[in-house]
Design a protein around this motif. Structure first.
Motif, short mmCIF file in Angstrom:
data_model
loop_
_atom_site.label_atom_id
_atom_site.label_comp_id
_atom_site.label_asym_id
_atom_site.label_seq_id
_atom_site.Cartn_x
_atom_site.Cartn_y
_atom_site.Cartn_z
N ARG A 19 0.86 -1.18 0.00
CA ARG A 19 0.00 0.00 0.00
C ARG A 19 0.89 1.23 0.00
N ASN A 48 -2.59 -0.80 -2.53
CA ASN A 48 -3.83 -0.29 -1.97
C ASN A 48 -3.65 1.15 -1.52
N ASP A 49 -4.72 1.92 -1.57
CA ASP A 49 -4.68 3.28 -1.05
C ASP A 49 -4.52 3.26 0.46
N ARG A 69 0.55 8.50 -2.24
CA ARG A 69 0.13 7.93 -3.52
C ARG A 69 0.37 8.91 -4.65
N THR A 81 3.15 8.00 -7.50
CA THR A 81 2.66 7.70 -8.85
C THR A 81 3.23 8.68 -9.88
N SER A 112 -4.38 -0.63 -8.37
CA SER A 112 -4.73 -0.22 -7.01
C SER A 112 -5.50 -1.29 -6.26
#
Length: 360
Positions: free
Chosen positions: A251, A279-280, A286, A290, A301
């Protein structure tokens, strides 16, 4: 099958208020080792014994089945839990500071403020969970030393029933919990609740010998070593090396799964394709990471739990960058080994790689 009675008695009741998509996809999108281990143990206990097993959990709406894979589901409808969880991830209310900014806070915070007078309150970490008190089970099981686990254990004691605490993270047995100035949990749990879970559980199950040793040395409690369960048959698909990739699962955070380390590795190996299943968790992390992804990383995700074996089937290798201070024993190592996917890890948890020969 109809909705089970609130007073229906079972032999063993597992309690997990986290989103549990490994059980039912509509429970959420966060799949972690704790959820996977809990559900694997519950459904196999139901399948391989004569015990009546239940799982007490929550969902944002009605409609969950009352029974899956032989396990009775006791579902408490909590329409606000997911929103509260997202706001809690973004804002540290105790220290009155913003952890991360998301535009959703513009409607989530006012909504929670408006509905505050009408929503049920969380009880103190040292109080009995009323949702447990409404049920009947001969044995209560909680995963991870947390405020939620402490409330389950206190409720079990009030009901005159034993409780079992399954340790998950090595943080569960952090000796600093016993000091006058214990560190705050990165997940928002109080030191008081975490200590109580360790001290008052009837029995404690450890994932590793390391946890056993620390538990006895610092908390003066003897644990039982039960290594993480896995249904090996579900992961033994024929390997598909048509377009292999290096797999990473975790995550977006900075302290536990550490995806930035994987991105650095991928940047140093531009000729090798990588697949990140992230995962968020922290929206700011994030967004930052990214934006830094090199072209040889593909990002997903979310992967439904029942599709994970096929993801490992096509992987040429699996990489673990987890921090041992926060990990327990990662389930993904068992999944990689069962699928015959070589493991490259920054830590050999309980000497699993050394003893099994499944990686380096």
């Amino acid at each position: 099958m109809g909705e089970p009675s609130l007073r229906q008695s079972v032999d063993v009741a597992f309690v997990g208020w986290q989103t549990l998509p490994a059980v039912w996809p509509h429970f959420g999108r966060r799949i972690g080792g704790l959820e996977t281990a809990m559900w694997t143990l519950a459904r196999n206990l139901a399948a391989e014994t004569n015990l009546h097993v239940a799982l007490l959990t929550s969902a944002p709406r009605r409609g969950a089945p009352s029974r899956i894979d032989g396990v009775t589901l006791w579902v408490e409808v909590d329409r606000w839990r997911q929103i509260r969880q997202r706001v809690g991830d973004a804002i540290d209310w105790r220290r009155r500071r913003l952890r991360q900014w998301t535009w959703d806070l513009l409607w989530q915070v006012p909504l929670l403020a408006l509905t505050h007078p009408f929503r049920p309150r969380d009880v103190a970490p040292t109080a009995a969970d009323p949702r447990v008190l409404r049920r009947q089970a001969r044995l209560w099981v909680a995963f991870g030393a947390s405020d939620d686990a402490a409330r389950v254990i206190v409720a079990a004691r009030r009901l005159g029933r034993p409780s079992v605490l399954f340790l998950q993270s090595n943080l569960d047995v952090d000796p600093r919990l016993l000091t006058d100035d214990p560190p705050s949990s990165p997940y928002g749990d109080s030191a008081e609740g975490r200590r109580m879970a360790i001290q008052q559980a009837t029995a404690i199950v450890c994932q590793s010998q390391w946890q056993m040793d620390v538990l006895e040395q610092h908390f003066h409690r003897r644990g039982t070593l039960i290594r993480n369960p896995i249904d090996r048959s579900a992961w033994r698909l024929p390997k598909d090396m048509t377009e292999p990739y290096v797999l990473w699962i975790g995550r977006f955070d900075t302290f536990h799964k550490r995806p930035a380390l994987l991105i650095d590795v991928a940047r140093r190996c531009p000729e090798i394709p990588f697949l990140m299943v992230a995962n968020d968790f922290d929206d700011q992390v994030r967004r930052e990471l990214t934006a830094q992804l090199p072209p040889n990383i593909s990002l997903r995700s979310y992967v439904p739990f029942d599709e994970m074996p096929s993801v490992f089937q096509r992987a040429g290798a699996f990489v673990s960058t987890g921090d041992p201070a926060y990990e327990g024993f990662p389930n993904v190592l068992l999944q990689a080994a069962a699928s015959h996917t070589p493991i490259f890890s920054m830590q050999d948890y309980d000497e699993f790689l050394n003893h099994s020969g499944s990686g380096v």
